[in-house]
Design a protein around this motif. Structure first.
Motif, short mmCIF file in Angstrom:
data_model
loop_
_atom_site.label_atom_id
_atom_site.label_comp_id
_atom_site.label_asym_id
_atom_site.label_seq_id
_atom_site.Cartn_x
_atom_site.Cartn_y
_atom_site.Cartn_z
N PRO A 156 2.15 7.98 2.49
CA PRO A 156 1.41 6.84 3.03
C PRO A 156 1.55 6.66 4.53
CG PRO A 156 3.46 6.08 2.10
CD PRO A 156 3.45 7.57 1.92
N THR A 157 2.16 7.57 5.28
CA THR A 157 2.46 7.34 6.70
C THR A 157 1.19 7.21 7.52
OG1 THR A 157 4.47 8.65 6.42
CG2 THR A 157 3.74 8.23 8.67
N LEU A 158 0.28 8.17 7.31
CA LEU A 158 -0.94 8.14 8.10
C LEU A 158 -1.77 6.87 7.82
CD1 LEU A 158 -2.04 11.88 7.70
CD2 LEU A 158 -0.96 10.80 9.68
N ALA A 159 -1.88 6.46 6.56
CA ALA A 159 -2.67 5.26 6.21
C ALA A 159 -2.06 4.00 6.80
CB ALA A 159 -2.76 5.14 4.70
N ILE A 160 -0.70 3.91 6.79
CA ILE A 160 -0.04 2.70 7.34
C ILE A 160 -0.23 2.63 8.85
CG2 ILE A 160 2.20 1.62 7.71
CD1 ILE A 160 3.04 2.72 4.98
N ASN A 161 -0.07 3.79 9.58
CA ASN A 161 -0.26 3.79 11.04
C ASN A 161 -1.69 3.40 11.40
OD1 ASN A 161 2.40 4.55 11.43
ND2 ASN A 161 1.92 6.75 11.45
N ARG A 162 -2.64 3.91 10.62
CA ARG A 162 -4.04 3.59 10.93
C ARG A 162 -4.32 2.12 10.74
NH1 ARG A 162 -8.91 3.73 8.05
NH2 ARG A 162 -10.73 4.33 9.32
N MET A 210 0.83 -1.21 0.00
CA MET A 210 0.00 0.00 0.00
C MET A 210 0.86 1.25 0.00
SD MET A 210 -3.02 1.07 2.65
CE MET A 210 -1.87 1.16 4.02
N GLY A 211 1.94 1.24 0.86
CA GLY A 211 2.81 2.41 0.88
C GLY A 211 3.52 2.61 -0.44
N ARG A 212 3.98 1.54 -1.05
CA ARG A 212 4.69 1.66 -2.32
C ARG A 212 3.78 2.24 -3.40
NH1 ARG A 212 6.15 -3.07 -2.36
NH2 ARG A 212 4.63 -4.03 -3.79
N GLN A 213 2.54 1.75 -3.48
CA GLN A 213 1.64 2.26 -4.49
C GLN A 213 1.26 3.72 -4.26
OE1 GLN A 213 -1.63 -0.46 -4.53
NE2 GLN A 213 -0.53 -2.02 -5.73
#
Length: 676
Positions: free
Chosen positions: A554-560, A543-546
């Motif tokens: 992508p930091t906020l999405a990965i932490n969530r 997800m972060g790579r895309q």
């Protein structure tokens, strides 16, 4: 109604079949077991019953054969002489006499051996007497075997004889061979007699039936007769002579005036004069056939004289009122090929026969008994006034009006002829509609609602209004699309957002292109499952790579996503994890990792295998292993007795009966329940 039906005679078995039938019946219908220890009276009655039963069966079977065959002295003389001609009554009577003698001899043998069995002193002696009695009976049947075979041949031939009723109204056709007799019977009846252009095609009697004045007439076609002495005639000719001699019928003597049959008119006239004694007291007609080849009025003087002499002789055969009234119908002409005069000949013959039968009934004594019971009342005239039949005027007017209506009414056929004929005129199916107004029948849309035509309430400007609605709808759609394009144009975005939007659109185009390429080459390339393909796994790294490729952080999405997975793990372990408490999260993570390492090491230490016998397995329902061992011991002890006696258990393959009795034994007759 036919009195004699030879088709019902039972089949006559041969000598060997006769014996097999009787002995088999004796074996099946009588007891089969007797012991030497039984009383001598029981032994005697056992074997006496065998002998008597066999004699009774022989007697019944032979009696049926003798009774079903006709006795020549008791049947109609026509059938008596016909059977004598076909089979020679001396041989016929001799065969029946031999069968009758065999029946008497068998009865005498049974009587003698039953008398001897009354004094039998042992089982062996009684059995020997029974065997001797049955053997002598079978020997008698073997001796009359040729007579049984002869009677069976007669039965088969008699079954093929036509069913002729000697007492009904009959038309008899006779004459030389090949003069057209079979063609005539085929024309006036439904009989199918073989017709060929050579002599003696018909070799036996054939019967057909026709109707005249609502009465059924029997028509008999006889074989051809030749002009020769009585002693020289063969069996085929004698069948015709027998029918002429014994049947009360109207005789049609066929005369071939063309000579195509192979015999001259002089030869046919000689035959007529030689057998004219058989025509006495019978309606006789001379039928000149094949007039299409030779008309009667074109005959030579000699032939015409012979025909006229035959006509005069035919007038003399019937004496009385019947003959005087119908002298003109004695000589008739016809052609079976063109069917000219065929119906006239049939009607004339039936009429003459009917008149003669009425005349004979009037002369009989029975008519006097009937006349005594009939009273005919003649009313006396009251005055001299004439009273003609009167029809009421109303009835005449009603009939006249109905006739006028029928004349005025036109049929569809008349309308078709008036409007161009078939293929041009098309019948209207709407003219019979039941509507309140006849003008509605020919409407284009005959949809009726509440008694009104729906087409009458349509808006005449409906097409124009439909075009207006379509234009308004097109304008609304155009306005909506313009708003959407304006929103997506990107005029309100800053330079960075515009750059990100361009990257997203380019990424979308690339994905579509890649998907189309993969889809086109999917048949030659295998798909890797998602769990084995690292690039396609659903992970936070992917997800972060895309998101980075698109240009987003992508930091906020990965932490969530990590916080949600941690909360689920805490709920699964039954513990509450407080967000923001880093120490508690670290402790739980350490415990989870230790437990996972321990399970992996246990699984690698040894593989799971089947538990040893008698070991306690969770889910068996036992309290402990001792209780399970006790239960296994009880089970083995209970099955030990059954195993020693080799009894069938619930796990054995069971075949109840390999050969059921009802499927492999013979059929039983009606009322029999034993299969012996």
């Amino acid at each position: 109604m036919v009195q004699y039906n030879f088709k019902k005679i039972t089949v006559v078995p041969t000598g060997k079949d006769f014996i097999d039938i009787i002995l088999s019946r004796t074996q099946r219908q009588t007891p089969t077991v007797i012991h030497k220890g039984n009383k001598i009276t029981q032994i005697r009655s056992f074997y006496m019953r065998k002998v008597k039963y066999t004699q009774t069966n022989f007697h019944e079977k032979i009696s049926n054969i003798i009774d079903e065959f006709p006795r020549l002295d008791d049947i109609h003389p026509f059938y008596g002489d016909l059977l004598h001609v076909l089979y020679n009554k001396d041989h016929y009577k001799l065969a029946l006499g031999q069968i009758n003698t065999a029946r008497n001899i068998i009865s005498k043998i049974a009587k003698d051996y039953v008398r001897l069995l009354k004094y039998g002193d042992s089982l062996y002696r009684c059995k020997s007497l029974k065997v001797a009695a049955l053997g002598r009976m079978c020997t008698v049947i073997k001796r009359v075997g040729p007579s049984l075979a002869y009677l069976e041949q007669i039965r088969q031939h008699m079954a093929r004889l036509p069913s002729i009723d000697p007492n009904t109204r009959t038309l008899l056709i006779c004459g030389y061979p090949n003069v057209g007799k079979s063609s005539f019977i085929n024309k006036i009846t439904r009989a199918d007699v073989d017709v060929q252009p050579y002599a003696f095609t018909t070799k036996s009697l054939f019967v057909g039936h026709t109707d005249y004045k609502y009465l059924r007439y029997q028509v008999i076609d006889t074989p051809g007769i030749l002009d020769r002495p009585f002693e020289d005639r063969n069996i085929i000719e004698m069948c015709s002579i027998t029918a002429l001699a014994h049947l009360r019928a109207a005789v049609l003597f066929f005369l071939d005036i063309s000579g195509s049959c192979g015999y001259t008119i002089a030869q046919q006239a000689a035959l007529f004069h030689s057998i004219k004694s058989l025509f006495m007291n019978k309606p006789l007609m001379i039928v000149c056939n094949k007039t299409d080849l030779q008309p009667l009025d074109k005959l030579s003087e000699e032939d015409m004289k012979l025909v006229m002499d035959m006509k005069e002789e035919a007038k003399k055969t019937v004496i009385g009122k019947v003959g005087e009234d119908s002298k003109d119908e004695v000589l008739m002409t016809m052609s079976a090929l063109t069917e000219d005069g065929v119906i006239s000949v049939k009607n004339a013959a039936c009429q003459r026969l009917l008149e003669q039968r009425v005349e004979l009934k009037m002369k009989s004594k029975k008519i006097n008994e009937c006349l005594n019971k009939i009273y005919v009342g003649n009313p006396k005239t009251r005055d001299q006034k004439e009273r003609p039949p009167c029809i009421p005027q109303e009835v005449l007017e009603a009939k006249a009006s109905e006739a006028a209506k029928e004349e005025k009414k036109k049929l569809e056929r008349d309308l078709e002829d008036e409007n161009g004929g078939a293929g041009v005129y098309s019948a209207s199916l709407k003219k019979h509609y039941i509507l309140a107004d006849d003008e509605w029948k020919e409407d284009i849309i005959p949809e009726i609602l509440d008694g009104h035509n729906v087409a009458d309430f349509f808006d005449p400007d409906i097409l124009y209004r439909l075009e207006e609605l379509e234009r308004e709808e097109a304008a609304e759609l155009k306005h909506v699309f313009e708003d959407v394009d304006s929103e997506m144009s990107g005029e309100e975005l800053n330079p960075e957002e515009k750059k990100a939007l361009a990257k997203i659109r380019q990424k979308k185009k690339n994905l579509i292109t890649q998907h189309r390429i993969k889809k086109s080459t999917a048949e030659s390339r295998s798909m890797v499952p998602r769990k084995h393909d690292k690039d396609r796994k659903f992970t936070s790294e992917r997800m972060g790579r895309q998101l980075r490729e698109v240009g987003l952080n992508p930091t906020l999405a990965i932490n969530r996503a990590r916080s949600k997975s941690a909360s689920r793990m805490g709920q699964k372990r039954g513990r509450s994890v407080v967000r923001g408490d880093d120490d508690a999260m670290e402790i739980d993570d350490d415990k989870l990792k230790k437990k996972q390492r321990r399970s992996v090491s246990m699984s690698r230490s040894r593989s799971m295998s089947r538990p040893p016998p008698g070991a306690l397995v969770p889910g068996d329902g036992y309290k402990d292993s001792a209780l399970k061992a006790k239960e296994i011991k009880l089970f083995r002890n209970s099955s030990k007795v059954r195993n020693k006696s080799a009894r069938k258990g619930e796990a054995d393959r069971v075949i109840c009966n390999m050969k059921p009795k009802h499927m492999f034994s013979g059929k039983r007759s009606i009322g029999k329940t034993d299969r012996r």
